[in-house]
Design a protein around this motif. Structure first.
Motif, mmCIF file in Angstrom:
data_model
loop_
_atom_site.group_PDB
_atom_site.id
_atom_site.type_symbol
_atom_site.label_atom_id
_atom_site.label_comp_id
_atom_site.label_asym_id
_atom_site.label_seq_id
_atom_site.Cartn_x
_atom_site.Cartn_y
_atom_site.Cartn_z
ATOM 1 N N PHE B 15 0.876 -1.168 0.000
ATOM 2 C CA PHE B 15 0.000 0.000 0.000
ATOM 3 C C PHE B 15 0.914 1.220 0.000
ATOM 4 O O PHE B 15 1.776 1.349 0.857
ATOM 5 C CB PHE B 15 -0.829 -0.076 1.279
ATOM 6 N N VAL B 16 0.767 2.092 -0.990
ATOM 7 C CA VAL B 16 1.690 3.227 -1.108
ATOM 8 C C VAL B 16 0.976 4.508 -0.707
ATOM 9 O O VAL B 16 -0.073 4.827 -1.265
ATOM 10 C CB VAL B 16 2.215 3.360 -2.543
ATOM 11 N N ILE B 17 1.517 5.220 0.255
ATOM 12 C CA ILE B 17 0.925 6.521 0.578
ATOM 13 C C ILE B 17 1.991 7.599 0.471
ATOM 14 O O ILE B 17 3.184 7.351 0.652
ATOM 15 C CB ILE B 17 0.268 6.582 1.976
ATOM 16 N N LEU B 36 3.692 0.567 2.437
ATOM 17 C CA LEU B 36 3.207 -0.023 3.680
ATOM 18 C C LEU B 36 2.722 -1.446 3.461
ATOM 19 O O LEU B 36 2.227 -1.791 2.399
ATOM 20 C CB LEU B 36 2.026 0.775 4.228
ATOM 21 N N GLY B 38 0.078 -3.228 5.556
ATOM 22 C CA GLY B 38 -0.792 -2.950 6.701
ATOM 23 C C GLY B 38 -0.376 -1.621 7.295
ATOM 24 O O GLY B 38 -0.426 -0.605 6.634
ATOM 25 N N GLU B 39 0.065 -1.666 8.557
ATOM 26 C CA GLU B 39 0.575 -0.437 9.174
ATOM 27 C C GLU B 39 2.095 -0.409 9.170
ATOM 28 O O GLU B 39 2.698 0.560 9.595
ATOM 29 C CB GLU B 39 0.078 -0.345 10.622
ATOM 30 N N LYS B 353 6.004 1.033 12.581
ATOM 31 C CA LYS B 353 4.645 1.430 12.209
ATOM 32 C C LYS B 353 4.611 2.895 11.745
ATOM 33 O O LYS B 353 5.582 3.619 11.922
ATOM 34 C CB LYS B 353 3.714 1.261 13.417
ATOM 35 N N ILE B 354 3.454 3.292 11.204
ATOM 36 C CA ILE B 354 3.341 4.678 10.731
ATOM 37 C C ILE B 354 3.523 5.652 11.895
ATOM 38 O O ILE B 354 4.160 6.687 11.763
ATOM 39 C CB ILE B 354 1.963 4.941 10.090
#
Lengths: 364, 373
Positions: B15-17, B36, B38-39, B353-354
């Motif tokens: 997951f790319v943010i 990412l 998950g987190e 984690k983020i």
């Protein structure tokens, strides 16, 4: 004074009820009209309540941060929140392209409706209760868990990665913390032997549960405050909207009135958990009574019951607001660790303790 | 494929943010692309250039007196120390030295700058982790320092007080008294800082065992300042290459051990105390005399290369001047501490984690205009 208050709420309400039933032949129609009246009264109560809570939050923040808080609009800045609401209402309610428009617009409505439903069994004053359902506590915990649907819906339909992350976080969080909230509610249910809100309040006539229930009830009170702070997504458990990580979490894409509804729901939820904590642990509208000290109890009865209820509720709101301006936020895994490794086992043991205490009659 | 137009999820299911360029916790226009699972963070890719103002190139057309002022806008929280570095480098080229009075005032102002910078960092650390109130407590003391700056230098943030050969004007008559008052105030508040954040269980859990950087990695990434010292690398320029009379004051180089976020945090907390003690040693002993050495109207550095390093609040700032004998530098290069510190971010953040990414970034203490220049 006492007599006046007993007249005011219950007799006015039953007077309206009898008048409606006698003038309108169709019973269903009469009941529907009654419900609409109740709904309007609720809204008339909730909107000023949210203004007061919003103003209070800013003033508490200002007090804790060595500044004044709002002080320009109106006397002592009291109309600032009204001005902000007008601003929010006037703003364009954007719906992002690519979002699921139906769910996107439905989510804030679900949030507000669920928290308004929870208000039904809460006893605001003596004989002043919208719906004294016999499973009051169960009803509250069942309906309040619906709020997570609104958050998940908002996060999913926004078509925004931050929103999605925030929604997923809150899903895990609310479902987990529900358990501790439920178990701490159960401890009072065990002591009272009833799920009905009015019974729970009446059972505290000789003293509030937090005083009569020794240490186990104090433990479940503390757990209730912590877990319900997490359940309503307030700092230090505001992971769903973690500003520094996810900008605004599940309501990143909301603006204008839709955002205002999330805000409204947040404040009503704050009021609800405080009201439930006040009702179950601090006696609700019941004045401060000590055993069978008749004279003392009688003096306490002179303070109106609604003032007792609101005073206790706002005391707990003040505590929860102080959390927000003091503590750093937990990380998502620490949040779940706190619930599953600490709060839940403690509440389980505590439930056993309360049960033993209730059976043996060790409480006052 | 464009930078931002990629799909939400990569082929590997990541997951790319994009965090930034407008984001509450990047402290400026830093843009991090985060992969990412998950987190959990798989990879962080910083994208720079949003606030590039070509300060180095611009300096080539400015005189040796003027180019200093551009450096205030690099690491704006250490503006005075940046000016000091440039002034020292020009002085090295001219083979002059600032009078003792000027040197001492420079050091006092530099330590006040460091204090102000660390206080802002402390407030922002709390803010990044979700505690809003510490920010206001930090600004209370920072404001007092900035008022001293305003009175003496005429500016609060971009002081521009250092000139080649000394300082621009003499200090304000109130300077010593006011500084002493502020020191007293700051010393009485250290306990409050510890009560609010350092001793808080949530804060400790958020920072301990998070964002490890080993001493070897700190050296190989070129990390300096509190970030490297948090990992136990002794790299204080004030100790190793003393300038402006730092060799005459007593202070300890604060070293951490673990190399996690909390150890970087503690290094900065202790550094504040060291700065207070440095200022205390100097403030009542400022020698009389000139505040500026005599220099020509137009400064011309001899042909050659000159390098000067100083310790800013974030690490080692190097100024490298190449001169061809003209009135403006032929080439200028700044070795900025934040650029090197940022390069370690990907290495540190992987696997956390983020929420940890925010904690790591706040203990790296990034100033983006210094990264881009």
């Amino acid at each position: 004074m006492n007599i006046l208050l007993t007249i005011s709420f219950s007799s006015i309400a039953s007077g309206i009820h009898h008048w409606l039933v006698s003038t309108i032949p169709n019973e269903l129609l009469a009941k529907s009209i009654e419900m609409v009246i109740v709904g309007i009264c609720l809204l008339l109560f909730l909107v000023p309540l949210c203004f007061i809570l919003g103003y209070m939050e800013r003033k508490v923040a200002g007090f804790m941060q060595m500044r004044y808080g709002p002080n320009r609009v109106g006397p002592y800045g009291s109309l600032q929140i009204v001005a902000d609401t007008v601003k929010l209402v006037m703003k364009e309610g954007l719906t992002p392209t690519g979002s699921d428009k139906f769910l996107f617009n439905l989510a804030p409505v679900i949030m507000v409706v669920t928290c308004m439903l929870v208000l039904a069994p809460i006893a605001f004053a003596k004989d002043f209760q919208i719906w004294d359902i016999n499973i009051g506590v169960l009803y509250v915990s069942a309906i309040s868990s619906l709020a997570v649907i609104g958050i998940l819906m908002a996060g999913w339909s926004s078509y925004n990665k931050y929103s999605l992350l925030g929604a997923m976080r809150s899903g895990a969080q609310i479902v987990s913390y529900e358990l501790s909230v439920g178990l701490s509610l159960i401890s009072i249910v065990i002591l009272t032997g009833s799920l009905k809100m009015s019974d729970i309040v009446m059972s505290q006539e000789t003293g509030w549960w937090i005083i009569r229930g020794h240490i186990p009830v104090i433990i479940s009170f503390v757990i209730f405050v912590i877990a319900s702070t997490a359940e309503i997504n307030r700092a230090p458990f505001d992971l769903a909207e973690a500003e520094q990580e996810l900008t605004a979490g599940f309501h990143t894409e909301y603006a204008g009135m839709k955002f205002a509804m999330f805000l409204l729901a947040e404040y009503i939820n704050l009021f609800i958990v405080s009201a439930i904590a006040a009702t179950l642990f601090l006696g609700g509208w019941m004045p401060f009574h000590i055993g069978h000290w008749e004279a003392f109890n009688h003096i306490m009865d002179f303070v109106p019951s609604s003032l007792w209820f609101l005073g206790k509720t706002f005391f707990i709101i003040f505590i929860i607001m102080q959390f927000r301006w003091t503590f750093p936020r937990l990380r998502v895994d620490q949040l779940l660790t706190l619930e599953w490794k600490y709060l839940l086992p403690i509440s389980m043991v505590n439930t056993i303790l309360v049960t033993v205490m209730a059976i043996m009659g060790w409480h006052f | 494929m464009s930078l931002l137009g990629e799909d939400i999820v990569t082929e590997e299911g990541e997951f790319v943010i994009n965090i930034g360029p407008q984001h509450p916790s990047t402290h400026g226009v830093l843009h991090l692309k985060v992969w990412l699972d998950g987190e959990t963070i798989k990879k962080v890719q910083p994208h720079l250039g949003y606030i590039h103002r070509s300060i180095e190139k611009m300096s080539e057309s400015l005189s040796y007196r003027n180019f200093i002022y551009a450096t205030s806008r690099m690491d704006y929280l250490s503006a005075h120390i940046n000016n000091q570095a440039c002034a020292l480098c020009v002085e090295k080229g001219l083979q002059i030295e600032a009078p003792p009075r000027a040197q001492m005032i420079r050091v006092i102002l530099a330590e006040l700058t460091r204090l102000a910078s660390h206080q802002l960092w402390w407030g922002c650390t709390g803010l990044d982790l979700g505690a809003v109130s510490p920010f206001f407590y930090a600004f209370r003391e920072r404001e007092a320092i900035l008022e001293i700056m305003e009175e003496t230098c005429g500016a609060r943030l971009t002081q521009n007080f250092c000139v080649p050969g000394g300082i621009m004007t003499d200090i304000h008559p109130n300077f010593q008294k006011r500084t002493n008052d502020v020191l007293k105030q700051i010393k009485s508040k250290f306990q409050e800082y510890d009560d609010v954040l350092t001793g808080n269980v949530i804060f400790e859990n958020r920072n301990k065992n998070v964002g490890f950087l080993s001493a070897e990695d700190a050296i190989s990434f070129g990390c300096t300042g509190p970030m490297a010292r948090g990992s136990g690398v002794s790299c204080d320029v004030r100790k190793w290459f003393p300038y402006d009379g730092y060799d005459k004051v007593q202070f300890d180089e604060v070293l951490g051990k673990e190399g996690d976020c909390f150890s970087r945090y503690m290094v900065r907390m202790h550094e504040m105390k060291q700065s207070v003690s440095i200022i205390e040693q100097l403030i009542d002993n400022i020698p009389e005399g000139d505040f500026q050495a005599k220099t020509k109207m137009v400064l011309k550095l001899p042909k050659g290369e000159f390098y000067q390093r100083v310790e800013t609040a974030r690490g080692e700032l190097g100024v490298f001047i190449v001169s061809d004998g003209a009135a403006s530098p032929y080439r200028i290069k700044y070795r900025s501490p934040n650029f090197s510190n940022l390069s370690a971010l990907d290495h540190i953040a992987r696997g956390y984690k983020i929420g940890d990414l925010v904690a790591i970034m706040s203990t790296i203490d990034l100033i983006i205009p210094d990264v881009d220049r």
